[in-house]
Design a protein around this motif. Structure first.
Motif, PDB file in Angstrom:
ATOM      1  N   GLY A 176     -29.848 105.333  15.598  1.00 23.76           N
ATOM      2  CA  GLY A 176     -28.851 104.865  14.645  1.00 23.76           C
ATOM      3  C   GLY A 176     -27.910 103.845  15.257  1.00 23.76           C
ATOM      4  N   ALA A 177     -27.665 103.964  16.559  1.00 25.69           N
ATOM      5  CA  ALA A 177     -26.768 103.031  17.244  1.00 25.69           C
ATOM      6  C   ALA A 177     -27.443 101.701  17.552  1.00 25.69           C
ATOM      7  CB  ALA A 177     -26.241 103.654  18.533  1.00 25.69           C
ATOM      8  N   ILE A 178     -28.735 101.711  17.889  1.00 25.90           N
ATOM      9  CA  ILE A 178     -29.393 100.468  18.321  1.00 25.90           C
ATOM     10  C   ILE A 178     -30.146  99.748  17.211  1.00 25.90           C
ATOM     11  CG2 ILE A 178     -29.556 101.216  20.728  1.00 25.90           C
ATOM     12  CD1 ILE A 178     -32.521 101.835  20.264  1.00 25.90           C
ATOM     13  N   ALA A 179     -30.410 100.422  16.098  1.00 22.71           N
ATOM     14  CA  ALA A 179     -31.167  99.803  15.004  1.00 22.71           C
ATOM     15  C   ALA A 179     -30.284  98.864  14.190  1.00 22.71           C
ATOM     16  CB  ALA A 179     -31.749 100.888  14.102  1.00 22.71           C
ATOM     17  N   GLY A 180     -30.909  97.908  13.551  1.00 21.55           N
ATOM     18  CA  GLY A 180     -30.187  96.996  12.670  1.00 21.55           C
ATOM     19  C   GLY A 180     -30.651  95.567  12.833  1.00 21.55           C
ATOM     20  N   CYS A 181     -30.370  94.774  11.823  1.00 24.15           N
ATOM     21  CA  CYS A 181     -30.798  93.377  11.813  1.00 24.15           C
ATOM     22  C   CYS A 181     -30.048  92.562  12.857  1.00 24.15           C
ATOM     23  CB  CYS A 181     -30.583  92.785  10.423  1.00 24.15           C
ATOM     24  SG  CYS A 181     -31.155  91.077  10.307  1.00 24.15           S
ATOM     25  N   ASP A 182     -30.782  91.714  13.535  1.00 18.85           N
ATOM     26  CA  ASP A 182     -30.213  90.766  14.490  1.00 18.85           C
ATOM     27  C   ASP A 182     -30.657  89.373  14.050  1.00 18.85           C
ATOM     28  OD1 ASP A 182     -29.411  89.193  16.591  1.00 18.85           O
ATOM     29  OD2 ASP A 182     -30.614  90.213  18.108  1.00 18.85           O
ATOM     30  N   PRO A 183     -29.761  88.587  13.467  1.00 17.03           N
ATOM     31  CA  PRO A 183     -30.156  87.268  12.966  1.00 17.03           C
ATOM     32  C   PRO A 183     -30.679  86.325  14.052  1.00 17.03           C
ATOM     33  CG  PRO A 183     -27.768  87.590  12.763  1.00 17.03           C
ATOM     34  CD  PRO A 183     -28.347  88.881  13.240  1.00 17.03           C
ATOM     35  N   LEU A 184     -30.413  86.629  15.321  1.00 14.56           N
ATOM     36  CA  LEU A 184     -30.908  85.784  16.410  1.00 14.56           C
ATOM     37  C   LEU A 184     -32.267  86.230  16.931  1.00 14.56           C
ATOM     38  CD1 LEU A 184     -27.553  85.249  18.322  1.00 14.56           C
ATOM     39  CD2 LEU A 184     -28.653  83.737  16.657  1.00 14.56           C
ATOM     40  N   ASP A 185     -32.833  87.281  16.354  1.00 17.57           N
ATOM     41  CA  ASP A 185     -34.175  87.758  16.712  1.00 17.57           C
ATOM     42  C   ASP A 185     -35.085  87.504  15.508  1.00 17.57           C
ATOM     43  OD1 ASP A 185     -36.513  89.071  17.327  1.00 17.57           O
ATOM     44  OD2 ASP A 185     -35.582  91.011  17.699  1.00 17.57           O
ATOM     45  N   PRO A 186     -36.028  86.575  15.619  1.00 15.43           N
ATOM     46  CA  PRO A 186     -36.874  86.247  14.471  1.00 15.43           C
ATOM     47  C   PRO A 186     -37.745  87.410  13.982  1.00 15.43           C
ATOM     48  CG  PRO A 186     -37.594  85.058  16.435  1.00 15.43           C
ATOM     49  CD  PRO A 186     -36.329  85.763  16.792  1.00 15.43           C
ATOM     50  N   ALA A 187     -37.972  88.412  14.808  1.00 11.33           N
ATOM     51  CA  ALA A 187     -38.795  89.551  14.402  1.00 11.33           C
ATOM     52  C   ALA A 187     -37.972  90.669  13.770  1.00 11.33           C
ATOM     53  CB  ALA A 187     -39.557  90.100  15.600  1.00 11.33           C
ATOM     54  N   SER A 188     -36.654  90.559  13.822  1.00  9.44           N
ATOM     55  CA  SER A 188     -35.781  91.608  13.305  1.00  9.44           C
ATOM     56  C   SER A 188     -35.816  91.625  11.777  1.00  9.44           C
ATOM     57  CB  SER A 188     -34.358  91.361  13.799  1.00  9.44           C
ATOM     58  OG  SER A 188     -33.479  92.358  13.348  1.00  9.44           O
ATOM     59  N   VAL A 189     -35.872  92.823  11.192  1.00 12.79           N
ATOM     60  CA  VAL A 189     -35.919  92.947   9.732  1.00 12.79           C
ATOM     61  C   VAL A 189     -34.539  93.300   9.184  1.00 12.79           C
ATOM     62  CG1 VAL A 189     -38.365  93.531   9.616  1.00 12.79           C
ATOM     63  CG2 VAL A 189     -36.697  95.350   9.890  1.00 12.79           C
ATOM     64  N   ASP A 190     -34.220  92.729   8.033  1.00 13.35           N
ATOM     65  CA  ASP A 190     -32.918  92.935   7.409  1.00 13.35           C
ATOM     66  C   ASP A 190     -33.031  94.037   6.356  1.00 13.35           C
ATOM     67  OD1 ASP A 190     -30.325  92.752   6.606  1.00 13.35           O
ATOM     68  OD2 ASP A 190     -30.513  90.771   5.671  1.00 13.35           O
ATOM     69  N   VAL A 191     -33.010  95.269   6.816  1.00 16.33           N
ATOM     70  CA  VAL A 191     -33.039  96.427   5.920  1.00 16.33           C
ATOM     71  C   VAL A 191     -31.918  97.372   6.352  1.00 16.33           C
ATOM     72  CG1 VAL A 191     -35.505  96.284   5.385  1.00 16.33           C
ATOM     73  CG2 VAL A 191     -34.763  97.620   7.342  1.00 16.33           C
ATOM     74  N   PRO A 192     -31.363  98.141   5.416  1.00 20.50           N
ATOM     75  CA  PRO A 192     -30.282  99.061   5.785  1.00 20.50           C
ATOM     76  C   PRO A 192     -30.734 100.076   6.838  1.00 20.50           C
ATOM     77  CG  PRO A 192     -30.530  98.907   3.393  1.00 20.50           C
ATOM     78  CD  PRO A 192     -31.692  98.190   3.998  1.00 20.50           C
ATOM     79  N   VAL A 193     -29.796 100.470   7.675  1.00 15.98           N
ATOM     80  CA  VAL A 193     -30.069 101.499   8.687  1.00 15.98           C
ATOM     81  C   VAL A 193     -29.559 102.826   8.140  1.00 15.98           C
ATOM     82  CG1 VAL A 193     -29.600 102.274  11.045  1.00 15.98           C
ATOM     83  CG2 VAL A 193     -29.832  99.829  10.558  1.00 15.98           C
ATOM     84  N   PRO A 194     -30.472 103.759   7.881  1.00 17.85           N
ATOM     85  CA  PRO A 194     -30.020 105.057   7.368  1.00 17.85           C
ATOM     86  C   PRO A 194     -29.362 105.886   8.461  1.00 17.85           C
ATOM     87  CG  PRO A 194     -32.379 105.097   7.745  1.00 17.85           C
ATOM     88  CD  PRO A 194     -31.922 103.695   8.045  1.00 17.85           C
ATOM     89  N   ASP A 195     -28.689 106.939   8.060  1.00 20.56           N
ATOM     90  CA  ASP A 195     -28.124 107.886   9.010  1.00 20.56           C
ATOM     91  C   ASP A 195     -29.252 108.849   9.381  1.00 20.56           C
ATOM     92  OD1 ASP A 195     -26.803 109.748  10.497  1.00 20.56           O
ATOM     93  OD2 ASP A 195     -25.333 110.275   8.943  1.00 20.56           O
ATOM     94  N   TYR A 196     -29.946 108.562  10.471  1.00 18.53           N
ATOM     95  CA  TYR A 196     -31.107 109.351  10.870  1.00 18.53           C
ATOM     96  C   TYR A 196     -30.732 110.811  11.146  1.00 18.53           C
ATOM     97  CZ  TYR A 196     -33.291 104.788  11.461  1.00 18.53           C
ATOM     98  OH  TYR A 196     -33.770 103.516  11.253  1.00 18.53           O
ATOM     99  N   SER A 197     -29.512 111.051  11.564  1.00 17.67           N
ATOM    100  CA  SER A 197     -29.096 112.424  11.905  1.00 17.67           C
ATOM    101  C   SER A 197     -28.964 113.317  10.659  1.00 17.67           C
ATOM    102  CB  SER A 197     -27.794 112.403  12.699  1.00 17.67           C
ATOM    103  OG  SER A 197     -26.740 111.912  11.903  1.00 17.67           O
ATOM    104  N   ARG A 198     -28.904 112.727   9.470  1.00 18.85           N
ATOM    105  CA  ARG A 198     -28.792 113.539   8.250  1.00 18.85           C
ATOM    106  C   ARG A 198     -30.030 114.406   8.038  1.00 18.85           C
ATOM    107  NH1 ARG A 198     -26.445 111.528   3.034  1.00 18.85           N
ATOM    108  NH2 ARG A 198     -26.248 113.765   2.897  1.00 18.85           N
ATOM    109  N   ALA A 199     -31.137 114.024   8.610  1.00 15.46           N
ATOM    110  CA  ALA A 199     -32.366 114.814   8.482  1.00 15.46           C
ATOM    111  C   ALA A 199     -32.213 116.194   9.113  1.00 15.46           C
ATOM    112  CB  ALA A 199     -33.534 114.084   9.131  1.00 15.46           C
ATOM    113  N   PHE A 200     -31.209 116.357   9.973  1.00 16.77           N
ATOM    114  CA  PHE A 200     -31.011 117.632  10.671  1.00 16.77           C
ATOM    115  C   PHE A 200     -30.013 118.533   9.980  1.00 16.77           C
ATOM    116  CE2 PHE A 200     -32.427 114.451  13.641  1.00 16.77           C
ATOM    117  CZ  PHE A 200     -33.546 115.079  14.168  1.00 16.77           C
ATOM    118  N   GLU A 201     -29.406 118.042   8.898  1.00 18.02           N
ATOM    119  CA  GLU A 201     -28.459 118.856   8.141  1.00 18.02           C
ATOM    120  C   GLU A 201     -29.219 119.711   7.141  1.00 18.02           C
ATOM    121  OE1 GLU A 201     -25.711 116.174   6.335  1.00 18.02           O
ATOM    122  OE2 GLU A 201     -25.061 115.350   8.248  1.00 18.02           O
ATOM    123  N   MET A 202     -28.995 121.002   7.180  1.00 17.91           N
ATOM    124  CA  MET A 202     -29.701 121.910   6.254  1.00 17.91           C
ATOM    125  C   MET A 202     -28.745 122.820   5.561  1.00 17.91           C
ATOM    126  SD  MET A 202     -33.101 122.991   8.181  1.00 17.91           S
ATOM    127  CE  MET A 202     -34.311 121.830   8.647  1.00 17.91           C
TER     128      MET A 202
END
Length: 202
Positions: A176-202
């Motif tokens: 969650g900290a390292i993911a995200g779009c980087d406009p200076l990286d041509p391979a980077s995708v511009d999609v929202p970064v979800p809160d991956y840790s929510r998968a552990f909430e039950m």
């Protein structure tokens, strides 16, 4: 979020450099500003990156504390981490066994409980293999999810940067900290970064 990273010994460090704030930290395949890359290459004996890798910048913004620089298989090209600038990397569970590679150092640091998590790079298994050899969790993100800007390339179309941690939940936090779009990286995708840790909430 409080992330930390570590090293398993770097003979080129000096206390004076650390006190002055010299940035000599991180995984050797990821560029850090003012860092001498110990790539041990004949044609590139000294490498001083012009800027920090995007993964390092994002971790710092998330509050990460970098503890040190890690070793790796020479030029991140090998599955053992036996061939490296600072000598072989040993599996923490059995010193006579390999740690896997090329990110063996990162897996060892996580397995030895020296840090919260580490960065690795993966072209053909270099996060996943050492993680499995050392009994930790390594995650190879989808291509474009984590910026490769500042990562020394082995193969631009196959390289990935990702976390190595002791648990799946820790990997989710770090991703969650390292993911995200980087406009200076041509391979980077511009999609929202979800809160991956929510998968552990039950």
């Amino acid at each position: 979020m409080n992330l930390s990273f570590t090293t398993l010994g770097c003979p080129s460090w000096s206390f004076d450099e650390i006190v002055r704030g010299a940035s000599r930290y991180g995984y050797d395949g990821v560029a850090f500003r003012c860092l001498r890359g110990e790539l041990d290459l004949t044609k590139v004996p000294e490498f001083f990156p012009a800027e920090r890798a995007n993964t390092r910048r994002r971790l710092k913004e998330a509050g990460a504390v970098t503890l040190g620089k890690l070793n790796l298989h020479k030029f991140a090209y090998g599955g053992t981490s036996d061939v490296s600038y600072f000598g072989p990397v040993h599996n923490p569970w059995a010193l006579d066994h390999i740690a896997g590679g090329s990110s063996g150092d990162s897996a060892v640091a996580a397995a030895a409980d020296l840090c919260f998590g580490t960065l690795g790079t993966d072209t053909l298994g270099s996060i996943r293999m050492p993680s499995s050899y050392c009994g930790v969790v390594g995650f190879k993100p989808t291509y474009g999810r984590v910026s490769l800007r500042g990562v020394i390339p082995l193969s631009w179309s196959l390289d990935h940067a990702g976390p190595i941690c002791r648990t799946v939940e820790d990997c989710a936090l770090m991703l969650g900290a390292i993911a995200g779009c980087d406009p200076l990286d041509p391979a980077s995708v511009d999609v929202p970064v979800p809160d991956y840790s929510r998968a552990f909430e039950m």
